[in-house]
Design an enzyme around this catalytic site. Structure first.
Site, short mmCIF file in Angstrom:
data_model
loop_
_atom_site.label_atom_id
_atom_site.label_comp_id
_atom_site.label_asym_id
_atom_site.label_seq_id
_atom_site.Cartn_x
_atom_site.Cartn_y
_atom_site.Cartn_z
N PRO A 162 0.99 -1.32 0.12
CG PRO A 162 -0.59 -1.57 1.83
CD PRO A 162 0.85 -1.80 1.25
CD GLU A 163 4.66 2.55 -2.62
OE1 GLU A 163 5.02 3.63 -3.15
OE2 GLU A 163 5.43 1.52 -2.79
CE LYS A 179 4.06 5.60 2.50
NZ LYS A 179 5.09 4.52 2.78
NE ARG A 225 10.56 -0.85 3.19
CZ ARG A 225 9.48 0.15 3.10
NH1 ARG A 225 9.30 1.25 3.89
NH2 ARG A 225 8.50 -0.06 2.17
#
Ligand SMILES: [Zn+2]
Length: 271
Positions: free
Chosen positions: A2-3, A50, A259
């Site tokens: 989800p962005e 977000k 990340r």
């Protein structure tokens, strides 16, 4: 993952089913059923980067409450029958007479008072939403200069500068702007930073339709996708040839959360 585009699409879907409806039930894993909000009217469903915010006006008056949900890496929403048994992993259930929605595995699902929003530790610090109706890029650049992270990859993930970009768009943006992930934001002129966020906004806006996320070509609903055409330039394409130059796409882990950033060492030699 989800962005900002995912959460805005989600808000749009929930808005069409929930806004102006009255709650038949609200349940949070930590608190159980929230009886005080039975019959509350759903005043607004909104996305902020977000974060998803659902404003609730209690029946019979009283200050608004706001449901705040962040899906993190693995959270998701599922439509359920009103009154259906709760499944494992459920954090939140919101129901009207006609509809039910369950939120699963979200790291944040909490009920706030509206007056708490301006001082909320995460929400109050957010930069401008890249999907907002209007965006002042000069404000975003000024916020970027104040934060001064080590690399441009870290900068793009910093939601206090501008919110909405996540790990997928980070890699794709750096590729499209031909910037090495380890480039220092200090070395970039204001115009270059503004161009990054302008393109980020364009990519997010272009992906607000119902189709799967892509950065490699514009997509219109119902238009067939060319066979074999990758949807993303570099994200999760490490070890495969760059779609532009043929060099092998690489991956490196950066920042506090390590990340991964996917990138082409040949196309992105600058910075
Ligand atoms: Zn390349």
């Amino acid at each position: 993952m989800p962005e900002g585009d995912t959460v805005h699409k989600l808000a749009r879907g929930l808005r069409s089913r929930l806004e102006d409806e009255r709650l038949a039930g609200l349940w949070l894993r930590e608190q159980g059923a929230i009886d005080a909000l039975a019959g509350a009217r759903v005043r607004e469903v909104a996305a902020l980067g977000k974060h998803l915010l659902v404003a609730l006006a209690p029946r019979g008056g009283g200050p608004d409450r706001v449901l705040h949900v962040h899906l993190g890496m693995n959270g998701r929403w599922r439509r359920v029958e009103p009154g259906a048994r709760r499944g494992g992993g459920e954090r939140l259930r919101i129901e009207t007479e006609k509809d039910g929605f369950a939120c699963l595995r979200a790291p944040v699902a909490q009920l706030l008072r509206r007056v708490e929003l301006p001082g909320h530790p995460a929400l109050a610090r957010l930069g401008p939403d890249l999907l907002a109706g209007e965006l002042d890029l000069a404000v975003v650049v000024a916020r970027a200069r104040r934060r001064d992270p080590r690399t441009v990859a870290d900068l793009l993930l910093d939601q206090t500068v501008a919110c909405g970009l996540g790990n997928v768009y980070k890699s794709e943006l750096l590729f499209l702007e031909r910037l090495a992930p380890r480039a220092s934001p200090r070395a970039l002129a204001d115009e270059r930073l503004a161009a990054l966020y302008r393109r980020g906004r364009e990519l997010l806006l272009a992906n607000l339709g119902g189709w799967r996320r892509t950065t490699t070509r514009p997509v219109r609903a119902g238009e067939p996708w060319p066979a074999g055409m990758p949807r993303l330039w570099v994200y999760e394409r490490h070890g495969q040839p760059c779609l532009r130059c043929g060099a092998l796409v690489g991956v490196e882990r950066q920042g506090d959360l390590a990340r991964p950033t996917y990138w082409c060492p040949r196309c992105q030699a600058s910075g």
